[in-house]
Design an enzyme around this catalytic site. Structure first.
Site, PDB file in Angstrom:
ATOM      1  N   TYR A 143       0.811  -1.276  -0.070  1.00  0.00           N
ATOM      2  CA  TYR A 143      -0.025   0.010   0.052  1.00  0.00           C
ATOM      3  C   TYR A 143       0.852   1.364   0.344  1.00  0.00           C
ATOM      4  CZ  TYR A 143      -3.663   3.268   1.497  1.00  0.00           C
ATOM      5  OH  TYR A 143      -4.213   4.304   1.956  1.00  0.00           O
ATOM      6  N   ASP A 238       9.318   3.215   0.228  1.00  0.00           N
ATOM      7  CA  ASP A 238       8.454   3.835   0.948  1.00  0.00           C
ATOM      8  C   ASP A 238       8.360   2.972   1.987  1.00  0.00           C
ATOM      9  OD1 ASP A 238       6.226   4.652   2.378  1.00  0.00           O
ATOM     10  OD2 ASP A 238       4.595   4.045   0.963  1.00  0.00           O
ATOM     11  N   LYS A 272       3.898   9.184   9.209  1.00  0.00           N
ATOM     12  CA  LYS A 272       3.294   8.428  10.184  1.00  0.00           C
ATOM     13  C   LYS A 272       4.393   8.877  11.576  1.00  0.00           C
ATOM     14  CE  LYS A 272       0.456   5.177   8.480  1.00  0.00           C
ATOM     15  NZ  LYS A 272       0.552   4.513   7.203  1.00  0.00           N
TER      16      LYS A 272
HETATM   17  C1  LIG Z   1       0.114   4.981   5.729  1.00  0.00           C
HETATM   18  C2  LIG Z   1       0.923   4.172   4.730  1.00  0.00           C
HETATM   19  C3  LIG Z   1       1.213   5.297   3.650  1.00  0.00           C
HETATM   20  C4  LIG Z   1       0.049   6.331   3.217  1.00  0.00           C
HETATM   21  O1  LIG Z   1       0.416   7.699   4.302  1.00  0.00           O
HETATM   22  P1  LIG Z   1      -0.995   8.320   4.525  1.00  0.00           P
HETATM   23  O2  LIG Z   1      -0.364   9.682   5.315  1.00  0.00           O
HETATM   24  O3  LIG Z   1      -2.142   7.678   4.968  1.00  0.00           O
HETATM   25  O4  LIG Z   1      -1.596   8.881   3.244  1.00  0.00           O
HETATM   26  C5  LIG Z   1       1.935   5.439   2.067  1.00  0.00           C
HETATM   27  N1  LIG Z   1       2.615   3.769   2.503  1.00  0.00           N
HETATM   28  C6  LIG Z   1       2.626   3.413   3.369  1.00  0.00           C
HETATM   29  C7  LIG Z   1       4.045   2.039   3.428  1.00  0.00           C
HETATM   30  C8  LIG Z   1       2.217   2.876   4.383  1.00  0.00           C
HETATM   31  O5  LIG Z   1       1.471   1.997   5.712  1.00  0.00           O
END
Ligand SMILES: *Cc1c(COP(=O)(O)O)cnc(C)c1O
Length: 436
Positions: A143, A238, A272
């Site tokens: 994701y 990511d 995060k």
């Molecule tokens: C949470 C998440 C996102 C998206 O971040 P948001 O602040 O919710 O837009 C993207 N990549 C990873 C791996 C995530 O866990």
């Protein structure tokens, strides 16, 4: 008491689609009524009915120090008194960028945005701008937020809802997105052998945790680095979830090593933890690539609230306090809890596998290791729902989906862990029983 949550949910449904601002919060995957949180402190969240829960969501990661850490709250309060938002550069952005680069030297330059979605979306645009190529390779179950091009075979809320992607995403938007199974080096090499010269970037979760926790097999991230470099494509790592959570330099620091890294991506996405619970995220990486962003370069990106002063204050306070001691504590607490979950499920005779990536872990109700999204979907999510509710009834809030990682914090001390562990046998029996 519970009626209050139900009353609020009924009201919320009248004015907010599904009653929530982000789908997984609706409890669709586990049934029942979401808990409306009124306040949180340390390892505890308290709902509108005044009931307390030990929290294993931790705001989906950011609350590494525990909820409402006094130093983070104070930093935000002090900044609030000096102004909420200026739409102009601040010293705090420079300080936070330096903190990030101090931990992740390959993050040579940093651009702040407000969400992880923006960070990955911009990283993809930047990779396309830098290479003059169109194709993006991603992995099923990874994701990367909800931008169009990356909403193909995504995990997290999309996995929970069983949506193939999303309505409203045009075929054109994902036409240049190739989706491969995670951990499949042969498929990756095959794509690059065939059309490597068309690939702008491979984007991957550093260690996937949005289809449950599915760690990269030995050499998988390094193989991505190799094929992208050979083809003149970029690697986007990511670390929105793993960054500054699984260690001082994120998953990259754990796996590749900071001082003489075995491999290094071109671009990182952070979110995060880096915002300490405020809306802040970042993309970062090679200076020559990052300098292609406006105003220096031709790749456009902007944000009214980007680098927001309250958010940067929370990020600075959080990173400043997240020292080796914090990471060691969270690692140890995670191992203790993993073992206890395993023991409880073994004792109840429930088929399961606990998978971990650093301090992140999740439980799959199935036999056998999970190495990709196909495996992850092949689990007993109904049993998870029973397990979840038995924990909730005992005052422990797990992530409300079998496809999410469990999060701990520096505030999860021995007393908290003991109370969580004491709730496990009953939950394990509920998972086994077929009724709660
Ligand atoms: C949470 C998440 C996102 C998206 O971040 P948001 O602040 O919710 O837009 C993207 N990549 C990873 C791996 C995530 O866990």
């Amino acid at each position: 008491m519970v009626a209050l949550n139900e009353d609020l949910m009924a009201r919320a449904r009248q004015v907010i689609p599904g009653g929530v601002s982000s789908p997984v919060r609706a409890f669709g995957a586990v049934g029942g009524t979401p808990v409306f949180i009124q306040s949180a402190s340390g390892a505890t969240v308290r709902d509108v009915a005044g009931r307390e829960y030990l929290d294993l969501v931790c705001s989906w990661g950011p609350a590494l120090l525990g909820h409402a850490h006094p130093a983070v709250v104070e930093a935000v309060q002090q900044q609030a008194a000096r102004g909420l938002s200026f739409g102009a550069p601040t010293e705090a952005e420079v300080v936070l960028a330096d903190l990030i680069r101090g931990r992740v030297p390959a993050a040579e330059k940093v651009r702040f945005v407000s969400t992880g979605t923006e960070a990955t979306m911009t990283a993809v645009r930047l990779a396309r701008g830098a290479t003059g190529r169109d194709v993006i390779v991603k992995f099923a179950g990874c994701y990367h937020g909800h931008s169009d091009a990356l909403l193909a075979a995504a995990g997290s809320g999309v996995a929970t809802q069983g949506l193939p992607g999303s309505a409203g995403v045009t075929a054109a938007a994902t036409a240049d997105t190739i989706v491969l199974e995670y951990n499949d080096v042969d498929a990756l090499r095959a794509v690059f052998a065939e059309q490597g010269s068309r690939v702008a970037a491979v984007i991957t979760e550093a260690a996937p945790a949005n289809m449950g926790v599915v760690p990269p097999q030995d050499g998988f991230n390094a193989a991505i680095r190799q094929v992208t470099r050979d083809a003149g494509a970029l690697m986007i790592l990511d670390e929105v979830l793993t960054g500054f959570r699984v260690g001082p330099a994120g998953w990259w620091g754990l796996e590749a090593g900071v001082d003489a890294p075995a491999w290094t991506p071109d671009l990182f996405a952070f979110g995060k933890v880096v915002g300490g619970g405020m809306p802040l995220a970042a993309l970062a990486g090679r200076a020559d690539v990052m300098d292609l962003l406006a105003p220096l370069g031709p790749v456009y990106q902007a944000g009214t609230l980007s680098g927001n002063p309250l958010a940067t204050a929370a990020g600075i306070a959080t990173l400043s306090l997240a020292d080796e001691h914090v990471y060691r504590h969270v690692d140890k607490a995670s191992l203790t809890l993993q073992a206890a979950v395993d023991d409880a499920l073994v004792a109840a005779g429930v088929p399961h596998v606990v998978q971990r990536a650093g301090s992140l872990f999740s439980v799959f109700f199935r036999d056998g290791a999970v190495r990709d999204y196909r495996d992850a979907k092949d689990q007993d999510t109904i049993a998870f729902g029973r397990f979840f509710h038995a924990m909730l009834d005992q005052g422990v809030a797990l992530p409300p989906s079998a496809f999410e990682a469990w999060f701990l914090s520096a505030a999860h001390d021995d007393a908290v862990l003991e109370r969580i562990i004491a709730a496990l046998p009953q939950a394990a029996r509920a998972a086994a029983a077929g009724s709660r």
